[in-house]
Enzyme design. Sequence first.
Site, PDB file in Angstrom:
ATOM      1  N   LEU A 158       0.800  -1.225   0.000  1.00 53.44           N
ATOM      2  CA  LEU A 158       0.000   0.000   0.000  1.00 53.44           C
ATOM      3  C   LEU A 158       0.836   1.280   0.000  1.00 53.44           C
ATOM      4  CD1 LEU A 158      -2.816  -1.013   2.519  1.00 53.44           C
ATOM      5  CD2 LEU A 158      -2.645  -1.436   0.065  1.00 53.44           C
ATOM      6  N   HIS A 210      -3.692   4.242  -2.088  1.00 49.30           N
ATOM      7  CA  HIS A 210      -4.599   3.303  -1.406  1.00 49.30           C
ATOM      8  C   HIS A 210      -5.143   3.926  -0.125  1.00 49.30           C
ATOM      9  CE1 HIS A 210      -1.734   0.319  -3.401  1.00 49.30           C
ATOM     10  NE2 HIS A 210      -2.898  -0.013  -3.914  1.00 49.30           N
ATOM     11  N   GLN A 256     -10.645   0.526 -15.555  1.00 48.72           N
ATOM     12  CA  GLN A 256     -11.202  -0.382 -14.541  1.00 48.72           C
ATOM     13  C   GLN A 256     -12.458   0.227 -13.905  1.00 48.72           C
ATOM     14  OE1 GLN A 256      -8.752  -2.635 -11.529  1.00 48.72           O
ATOM     15  NE2 GLN A 256      -9.406  -0.980 -10.212  1.00 48.72           N
TER      16      GLN A 256
HETATM   17  P1  AMP Z   1      -4.159  -1.919  -6.676  1.00 50.36           P
HETATM   18  O1  AMP Z   1      -3.629  -2.373  -5.361  1.00 50.36           O
HETATM   19  O2  AMP Z   1      -3.117  -1.396  -7.604  1.00 50.36           O
HETATM   20  O3  AMP Z   1      -5.085  -2.928  -7.320  1.00 50.36           O
HETATM   21  O4  AMP Z   1      -5.074  -0.668  -6.355  1.00 50.36           O
HETATM   22  C1  AMP Z   1      -6.154  -0.742  -5.464  1.00 50.36           C
HETATM   23  C2  AMP Z   1      -7.037   0.470  -5.644  1.00 50.36           C
HETATM   24  O5  AMP Z   1      -6.271   1.639  -5.371  1.00 50.36           O
HETATM   25  C3  AMP Z   1      -7.562   0.604  -7.075  1.00 50.36           C
HETATM   26  O6  AMP Z   1      -8.911   1.025  -7.041  1.00 50.36           O
HETATM   27  C4  AMP Z   1      -6.663   1.651  -7.672  1.00 50.36           C
HETATM   28  O7  AMP Z   1      -7.269   2.392  -8.708  1.00 50.36           O
HETATM   29  C5  AMP Z   1      -6.400   2.540  -6.454  1.00 50.36           C
HETATM   30  N1  AMP Z   1      -5.156   3.295  -6.645  1.00 50.36           N
HETATM   31  C6  AMP Z   1      -3.953   2.804  -7.016  1.00 50.36           C
HETATM   32  N2  AMP Z   1      -3.058   3.798  -7.146  1.00 50.36           N
HETATM   33  C7  AMP Z   1      -3.709   4.950  -6.861  1.00 50.36           C
HETATM   34  C8  AMP Z   1      -3.337   6.329  -6.843  1.00 50.36           C
HETATM   35  N3  AMP Z   1      -2.105   6.738  -7.147  1.00 50.36           N
HETATM   36  N4  AMP Z   1      -4.272   7.228  -6.508  1.00 50.36           N
HETATM   37  C9  AMP Z   1      -5.548   6.849  -6.206  1.00 50.36           C
HETATM   38  N5  AMP Z   1      -5.951   5.557  -6.212  1.00 50.36           N
HETATM   39  C10 AMP Z   1      -5.061   4.628  -6.539  1.00 50.36           C
END
Ligand code: AMP
Length: 291
Positions: A33, A37, A163
């Site tokens: 994270l 996140h 997504q």
């Molecule tokens: P992931 O662990 O990459 O699957 O991401 C989990 C959630 O966090 C997903 O809904 C992503 O779109 C969101 N997320 C990942 N990176 C960011 C970021 N830099 N800013 C905002 N949300 C994010």
Amino acid sequence: MQTIRSIKKMQAAARQLAHKGKTIAVVPTMGYLHEGHLSLVRKAAKAADVVVVTIFANPTQFGPKEDFKKYPRDEKGDVKKIKAALKAATAASAFKQSIIFIPKVDDVYPDEFQTWVTVEKLTKKLEGAKRPEHFRGVTTIVTKLFNIIRPDVAFFGQKDFQQAVVLKQMVRDLGFPVKLVIAPIVREADGLAMSSRNAYFDEKGRWEAVCLYYALRSAKEMAKAGVTDCKKVEKEMRAVIKATCRTAKIDYIAFTDNNTLAPRKKIEQNTVCSLSVRVHSVRLIDNMKLG
Ligand code: AMP
């Protein structure tokens, strides 16, 4: 804070919470994270009685040649970060309870698993054109998480623009009783969108990874100055990327509608520019609303 590792136990906990009339906010993640996140976790804390953060590096959304095996993992660090974020959020927030759900791969995908959820048209474009099985993995795991946790509200990031569009479609099509909240992209100080995959970079790669943001920023400036021709903007973006990272490989730069992903030739209302670029062999994505 409670950690639950079995699907059965999570289902039982969710059932009990529903019985008591508690609302649930879920934040699905693949772990490792970062602030992106945690921004979702903080928003979730304001939105419901119970926050459930899921940590699951989902094998079915990685292609056979992708980085599932080496995807970064740090469960202990993740738990600490969630605790700290929720502790800081408590005073101003609605939530009273939190659960970290960390299911096991064999529990999520037992032998003979054979049921998939597919959003058909939207997943053929952009990321889906380059990663043919990716969205089937995403929609299937999100469906499973929704069925297990039964959340009232679910938080996702605009970072994964397509997504978000695909999941909204799935929720509409299948009638999931859940509200989706799409939160803004959290960036590093230099503009690079936060991502667990940024951990792959050495120092030079990390500096050059900002090329996606620089390209989007120049696109935004052109749009603000009245340029509407997407081809012209794309040409400039390609030049900016090459100037920042000589070895960058651009997978795509796309101009589409924010909701339908329909391609756009002109920048107008609701036009989003999204792109994927390989920087030092790390595949990055980013996006920005231009109109
Ligand atoms: P992931 O662990 O990459 O699957 O991401 C989990 C959630 O966090 C997903 O809904 C992503 O779109 C969101 N997320 C990942 N990176 C960011 C970021 N830099 N800013 C905002 N949300 C994010």
